[in-house]
Design an enzyme around this catalytic site. Sequence first.
Site, PDB file in Angstrom:
ATOM      1  N   SER A 176       1.203  -1.204   0.338  1.00 17.59           N
ATOM      2  CA  SER A 176       0.230   0.409  -0.188  1.00 17.59           C
ATOM      3  C   SER A 176       0.836   1.113  -0.167  1.00 17.59           C
ATOM      4  O   SER A 176       1.647   1.224  -1.181  1.00 17.59           O
ATOM      5  CB  SER A 176      -0.871  -0.092   1.339  1.00 17.59           C
ATOM      6  OG  SER A 176      -1.824   0.699   1.586  1.00 17.59           O
ATOM      7  N   TYR A 190      -6.385   8.989  -4.995  1.00 14.83           N
ATOM      8  CA  TYR A 190      -4.485   7.714  -4.162  1.00 14.83           C
ATOM      9  C   TYR A 190      -5.009   7.253  -3.624  1.00 14.83           C
ATOM     10  O   TYR A 190      -4.948   5.963  -2.973  1.00 14.83           O
ATOM     11  CB  TYR A 190      -3.306   8.603  -5.614  1.00 14.83           C
ATOM     12  CG  TYR A 190      -1.797   7.858  -4.851  1.00 14.83           C
ATOM     13  CD1 TYR A 190      -1.964   6.229  -4.937  1.00 14.83           C
ATOM     14  CD2 TYR A 190      -1.649   8.074  -3.771  1.00 14.83           C
ATOM     15  CE1 TYR A 190      -1.032   5.633  -5.123  1.00 14.83           C
ATOM     16  CE2 TYR A 190      -0.225   6.632  -2.980  1.00 14.83           C
ATOM     17  CZ  TYR A 190      -0.125   5.443  -3.743  1.00 14.83           C
ATOM     18  OH  TYR A 190       1.189   5.314  -3.540  1.00 14.83           O
ATOM     19  N   LYS A 194      -5.542   3.137  -1.599  1.00 15.53           N
ATOM     20  CA  LYS A 194      -4.713   2.803  -0.209  1.00 15.53           C
ATOM     21  C   LYS A 194      -5.224   2.739   0.403  1.00 15.53           C
ATOM     22  O   LYS A 194      -4.793   1.722   1.289  1.00 15.53           O
ATOM     23  CB  LYS A 194      -3.361   3.721  -0.615  1.00 15.53           C
ATOM     24  CG  LYS A 194      -2.413   3.924  -1.743  1.00 15.53           C
ATOM     25  CD  LYS A 194      -2.255   2.227  -2.090  1.00 15.53           C
ATOM     26  CE  LYS A 194      -1.405   2.867  -3.752  1.00 15.53           C
ATOM     27  NZ  LYS A 194      -0.227   1.605  -3.640  1.00 15.53           N
TER      28      LYS A 194
END
Length: 333
Positions: A176, A190, A194
């Site tokens: 991650s 983003y 994650k």
Amino acid sequence: MGVWLGVALVAFVLIIVFLLIKQLFWNAQLKNVKNKHVVITGGSSGIGKHVAIIAAKHGANVTIIARDIQRLEATKNEILHACENKDVQRVEYLSLDIGANYENVEKAVADLERTMGPIYMLVNCAGTAICGKIEDTTLDSLNKMININFLGAYYCIKAVAQRMKASREGMIVLTSSQAAMLGIFGYSAYCSTKFALRGLAESIAMELQPYNVSVTLCLPPDTDTPGFAAEELSKPLETRLISQAAKLVTPDVVADKLFKDALAGKFFSTVGFEGFILTTVCSGMSPFSSICELLLQASLMGFLRIVSAFYLISFQKIILNCMKMRNENKKSE
């Protein structure tokens, strides 16, 4: 009373120091991957490539998965040179878009296991970052990150989980980011993907633990990879300045820590003090790998929350200064 309070405080500090040394420097017993099949997605470059090389040095049979065939072939040769026993170990590659279609991933994984043996360790390193404020992020960019960062890992894990449970052994690693622990300016899309990986890791850790299958969530800081170089091109100024709060690390350092933490059965794998702060402050209901880790988190979470607040204040100052600078530039035009 004051003397006893001082003694208790000193004792508490000494205990914390002892737990920190044990947690950070004590070498746990590591599992053995010799002659086992290790599969790495995103294995043709960056962190994934270095994980593949480390696995080969430990005597594993290695398969790397990515899309670029030329890069895969070049990386395969590097991995072969790193093998502990070149006459015995096998190294293969597979060109596959892991986030496009689950049926393709399931078939590819089944074919791999027939030719290379059961997958003992799956390391999900495929990922991409496209920066931008939420209003500037295109739907194509959003979908690309969802497909590669989240669905690619989800599909690969789904494809191996049942066989790992049946054999009652295995390791799964999800790569991650520190951006899975806090939202960052310019990372709205983003960070979302994650954060999703953290939820996935915690869920499957609970599902697979009874079957002797461990799950590790790797949370690297900014890492000097080809992907990071591409990411830099789309970073807003605020994001770039915030990122500078932590130093850039090399992919071999992240890969080495990832590999050791996975073999030790740790849930979190981090590099650097910022990673330690984040996993401690944000540990919440996450799995803990030892009583030592649990005690550290319980003892330091409150204090490190204050430390994290100073980071957040500095980030807000950066954002406000950038906004002020832009406003002044507009007035001067």
